[in-house]
Design a protein around this motif. Structure first.
Motif, PDB file in Angstrom:
ATOM      1  N   LYS A   1     -29.779  26.991   2.749  1.00 53.02           N
ATOM      2  CA  LYS A   1     -28.777  27.159   3.799  1.00 53.02           C
ATOM      3  C   LYS A   1     -29.087  26.324   5.044  1.00 53.02           C
ATOM      4  N   GLU A   2     -30.366  26.108   5.358  1.00 52.19           N
ATOM      5  CA  GLU A   2     -30.705  25.381   6.575  1.00 52.19           C
ATOM      6  C   GLU A   2     -30.331  23.912   6.447  1.00 52.19           C
ATOM      7  N   ARG A   3     -29.770  23.394   7.548  1.00 51.02           N
ATOM      8  CA  ARG A   3     -29.398  21.976   7.567  1.00 51.02           C
ATOM      9  C   ARG A   3     -30.594  21.174   8.083  1.00 51.02           C
ATOM     10  N   ILE A   4     -31.646  21.084   7.300  1.00 49.98           N
ATOM     11  CA  ILE A   4     -32.889  20.481   7.765  1.00 49.98           C
ATOM     12  C   ILE A   4     -33.397  19.463   6.733  1.00 49.98           C
ATOM     13  N   ILE A   5     -33.796  18.298   7.231  1.00 52.80           N
ATOM     14  CA  ILE A   5     -34.517  17.300   6.429  1.00 52.80           C
ATOM     15  C   ILE A   5     -35.931  17.222   6.999  1.00 52.80           C
ATOM     16  N   THR A   6     -36.935  17.402   6.168  1.00 50.62           N
ATOM     17  CA  THR A   6     -38.318  17.448   6.634  1.00 50.62           C
ATOM     18  C   THR A   6     -39.056  16.162   6.278  1.00 50.62           C
ATOM     19  N   LEU A   7     -39.707  15.571   7.286  1.00 47.52           N
ATOM     20  CA  LEU A   7     -40.514  14.362   7.107  1.00 47.52           C
ATOM     21  C   LEU A   7     -41.918  14.644   7.643  1.00 47.52           C
ATOM     22  N   ARG A   8     -42.789  15.155   6.813  1.00 45.17           N
ATOM     23  CA  ARG A   8     -44.125  15.552   7.252  1.00 45.17           C
ATOM     24  C   ARG A   8     -45.016  14.353   7.594  1.00 45.17           C
ATOM     25  N   ASP A   9     -44.778  13.226   6.947  1.00 52.36           N
ATOM     26  CA  ASP A   9     -45.682  12.084   7.091  1.00 52.36           C
ATOM     27  C   ASP A   9     -45.224  11.089   8.164  1.00 52.36           C
ATOM     28  N   VAL A  10     -44.300  11.492   9.010  1.00 53.90           N
ATOM     29  CA  VAL A  10     -43.784  10.615  10.073  1.00 53.90           C
ATOM     30  C   VAL A  10     -44.165  11.208  11.423  1.00 53.90           C
ATOM     31  N   SER A  11     -44.688  10.374  12.320  1.00 51.14           N
ATOM     32  CA  SER A  11     -45.073  10.870  13.638  1.00 51.14           C
ATOM     33  C   SER A  11     -43.853  11.048  14.526  1.00 51.14           C
ATOM     34  N   GLU A  12     -43.997  11.928  15.505  1.00 49.03           N
ATOM     35  CA  GLU A  12     -42.920  12.148  16.469  1.00 49.03           C
ATOM     36  C   GLU A  12     -42.589  10.843  17.196  1.00 49.03           C
ATOM     37  N   ALA A  13     -43.605  10.065  17.567  1.00 49.79           N
ATOM     38  CA  ALA A  13     -43.392   8.817  18.305  1.00 49.79           C
ATOM     39  C   ALA A  13     -42.585   7.821  17.484  1.00 49.79           C
ATOM     40  N   THR A  14     -42.936   7.670  16.208  1.00 52.01           N
ATOM     41  CA  THR A  14     -42.210   6.727  15.346  1.00 52.01           C
ATOM     42  C   THR A  14     -40.767   7.148  15.182  1.00 52.01           C
ATOM     43  N   PHE A  15     -40.525   8.449  15.005  1.00 53.38           N
ATOM     44  CA  PHE A  15     -39.150   8.896  14.800  1.00 53.38           C
ATOM     45  C   PHE A  15     -38.324   8.735  16.076  1.00 53.38           C
ATOM     46  N   ARG A  16     -38.925   8.914  17.235  1.00 48.47           N
ATOM     47  CA  ARG A  16     -38.200   8.707  18.497  1.00 48.47           C
ATOM     48  C   ARG A  16     -37.767   7.247  18.640  1.00 48.47           C
ATOM     49  N   ILE A  17     -38.660   6.342  18.284  1.00 49.46           N
ATOM     50  CA  ILE A  17     -38.321   4.917  18.369  1.00 49.46           C
ATOM     51  C   ILE A  17     -37.213   4.588  17.370  1.00 49.46           C
ATOM     52  N   PHE A  18     -37.280   5.185  16.190  1.00 50.02           N
ATOM     53  CA  PHE A  18     -36.225   5.007  15.195  1.00 50.02           C
ATOM     54  C   PHE A  18     -34.878   5.475  15.737  1.00 50.02           C
ATOM     55  N   LEU A  19     -34.852   6.617  16.396  1.00 55.69           N
ATOM     56  CA  LEU A  19     -33.589   7.118  16.963  1.00 55.69           C
ATOM     57  C   LEU A  19     -33.067   6.201  18.057  1.00 55.69           C
ATOM     58  N   THR A  20     -33.962   5.648  18.865  1.00 55.67           N
ATOM     59  CA  THR A  20     -33.537   4.678  19.880  1.00 55.67           C
ATOM     60  C   THR A  20     -32.812   3.521  19.219  1.00 55.67           C
ATOM     61  N   TRP A  21     -33.362   3.038  18.119  1.00 55.85           N
ATOM     62  CA  TRP A  21     -32.739   1.937  17.378  1.00 55.85           C
ATOM     63  C   TRP A  21     -31.383   2.359  16.829  1.00 55.85           C
ATOM     64  N   CYS A  22     -31.303   3.546  16.258  1.00 55.82           N
ATOM     65  CA  CYS A  22     -30.034   4.034  15.701  1.00 55.82           C
ATOM     66  C   CYS A  22     -28.931   4.056  16.754  1.00 55.82           C
ATOM     67  N   TYR A  23     -29.216   4.689  17.882  1.00 54.45           N
ATOM     68  CA  TYR A  23     -28.184   4.911  18.890  1.00 54.45           C
ATOM     69  C   TYR A  23     -27.912   3.674  19.735  1.00 54.45           C
ATOM     70  N   SER A  24     -28.849   2.731  19.786  1.00 52.35           N
ATOM     71  CA  SER A  24     -28.609   1.511  20.566  1.00 52.35           C
ATOM     72  C   SER A  24     -27.483   0.690  19.960  1.00 52.35           C
ATOM     73  N   GLN A  25     -27.190   0.920  18.676  1.00 54.31           N
ATOM     74  CA  GLN A  25     -26.145   0.150  18.001  1.00 54.31           C
ATOM     75  C   GLN A  25     -24.759   0.765  18.142  1.00 54.31           C
ATOM     76  N   CYS A  26     -24.686   1.923  18.761  1.00 57.64           N
ATOM     77  CA  CYS A  26     -23.402   2.622  18.901  1.00 57.64           C
ATOM     78  C   CYS A  26     -22.702   2.155  20.173  1.00 57.64           C
ATOM     79  N   LEU A  27     -22.044   1.038  20.089  1.00 55.82           N
ATOM     80  CA  LEU A  27     -21.294   0.521  21.227  1.00 55.82           C
ATOM     81  C   LEU A  27     -20.039   1.359  21.443  1.00 55.82           C
ATOM     82  N   PRO A  28     -19.444   1.335  22.647  1.00 58.38           N
ATOM     83  CA  PRO A  28     -18.185   2.056  22.878  1.00 58.38           C
ATOM     84  C   PRO A  28     -17.130   1.619  21.870  1.00 58.38           C
ATOM     85  N   GLY A  29     -16.507   2.600  21.236  1.00 63.72           N
ATOM     86  CA  GLY A  29     -15.470   2.292  20.268  1.00 63.72           C
ATOM     87  C   GLY A  29     -15.985   2.047  18.864  1.00 63.72           C
ATOM     88  N   THR A  30     -17.295   2.132  18.678  1.00 62.07           N
ATOM     89  CA  THR A  30     -17.874   1.914  17.354  1.00 62.07           C
ATOM     90  C   THR A  30     -17.748   3.170  16.507  1.00 62.07           C
TER      91      THR A  30
END
Length: 306
Positions: A43-72
């Motif tokens: 039931k939980e909407r969760i994806i678990t990544l035990r082998d990924v550091s918090e720092a690496t995932f934060r940088i990944f999210l920065t990359w993801c959202y940096s591509q979302c231009l207005p109207g994209t």
């Protein structure tokens, strides 16, 4: 709106991140499959990544959202800027930030070598941050490779090469821990490993401090073999149909390290679209590097306080 959000649980400390589902799915086949599996009796909407550091995932999210231009549209997050720029030609006589420029950026080339060494290369504080940035980029590359985030893998390669070009500081056997990290976790044919090898072949000059430090004895054996092979290939005359610029290991760095597309897999975009992406969407790479620099500065600051 809750159905549009995915919880990604990261690291041994189980840090939760809320991410827009369509953004996450658009960048990686892995996350889409993991989400489908998570609903088989869970039931939980969760994806678990035990082998990924918090720092690496934060940088990944920065990359993801940096591509979302207005109207994209989130579903076209990676294709949006390429679709617009695919017919845009690279400006004449304008180098991209990842291109080989005789060893260092025009900014540094204006400085006397003594000033460059004082401010950067021989500055322990700056060098510590530089090395942490490199490690962040390499860990992000490993993350992208493991979780099938193809465009991120190529973007990290471009950002890393741009960072090296900017300061005229290329990978070499002094980076023994970074080389070990890559070689221990990547396939033998990895473009990143190839970059380490060619940078060593073209730029490394052994110095007494390195030779006496014992570092060379800790180098990954496959890396040593790759360097020896590349040096031999570099010295060989071109085969039929080749010339000194197009053979497997060209004689000169300006051909072997011309730009980061040499070390891309181009699974998400063609080389032409990739170059257009860098010409017209440089902010993506800037934000990626900025996130790594901030993370590196935080690590160095904590280490200094301790």
């Amino acid at each position: 709106m809750a159905s549009d959000i995915v919880i990604v649980r990261v690291g041994d400390a189980s840090v939760d991140f809320s991410v827009h589902k369509d953004i996450l799915f658009s960048v990686s086949r892995f996350f889409h499959r993991a989400w489908d599996r998570s609903f088989l009796g869970v039931k939980e909407r969760i994806i678990t990544l035990r082998d990924v550091s918090e720092a690496t995932f934060r940088i990944f999210l920065t990359w993801c959202y940096s591509q979302c231009l207005p109207g994209t549209n989130y579903g076209d997050v990676l294709a949006a800027d390429n679709a617009v720029s695919s017919n845009v030609k690279k400006p004449r006589n304008k180098r991209l930030f990842d291109e080989y420029v005789s060893g260092k950026s025009p900014y540094l080339r204006k400085m006397a070598q003594e000033e460059v060494d004082k401010r950067f290369h021989n500055n322990p504080a700056w060098h510590a941050t530089y090395q942490e940035v490199v490690e962040s980029l390499v860990r992000l590359y490993l993350f992208a490779q493991k979780y099938s985030i193809d465009q991120l893998q190529d973007d990290v390669m471009s950002t890393y090469m741009g960072y090296c070009v900017s300061y005229g500081l290329y990978p070499d056997p002094d980076d023994v821990d970074i080389i070990e990290l890559a070689y221990a976790n990547l396939p033998a044919t990895s473009p990143l490993s190839r970059y380490f090898v060619l940078s060593t072949v073209y730029f490394w000059t052994p110095v007494r401090a390195t030779l006496e430090s014992g570092k060379l004895g800790r180098l990954h054996k496959r890396f040593i073999l790759d360097v020896m092979t590349a040096q031999a290939q570099r010295g060989q005359p071109p085969n039929k149909g080749e010339n000194s610029a197009t053979k497997l290991v060209p004689n000169l760095a300006r051909y072997g390290l011309e730009n980061s597309c040499t070390f891309h897999e181009h699974k998400s975009t063609s080389e032409q679209d990739c170059r257009c992406r860098m010409t017209n969407s440089k902010f993506i790479f800037d934000s990626l590097l900025d996130a790594c620099v901030k993370e590196a500065q935080l690590k160095v600051s904590k280490a200094t306080r301790n």
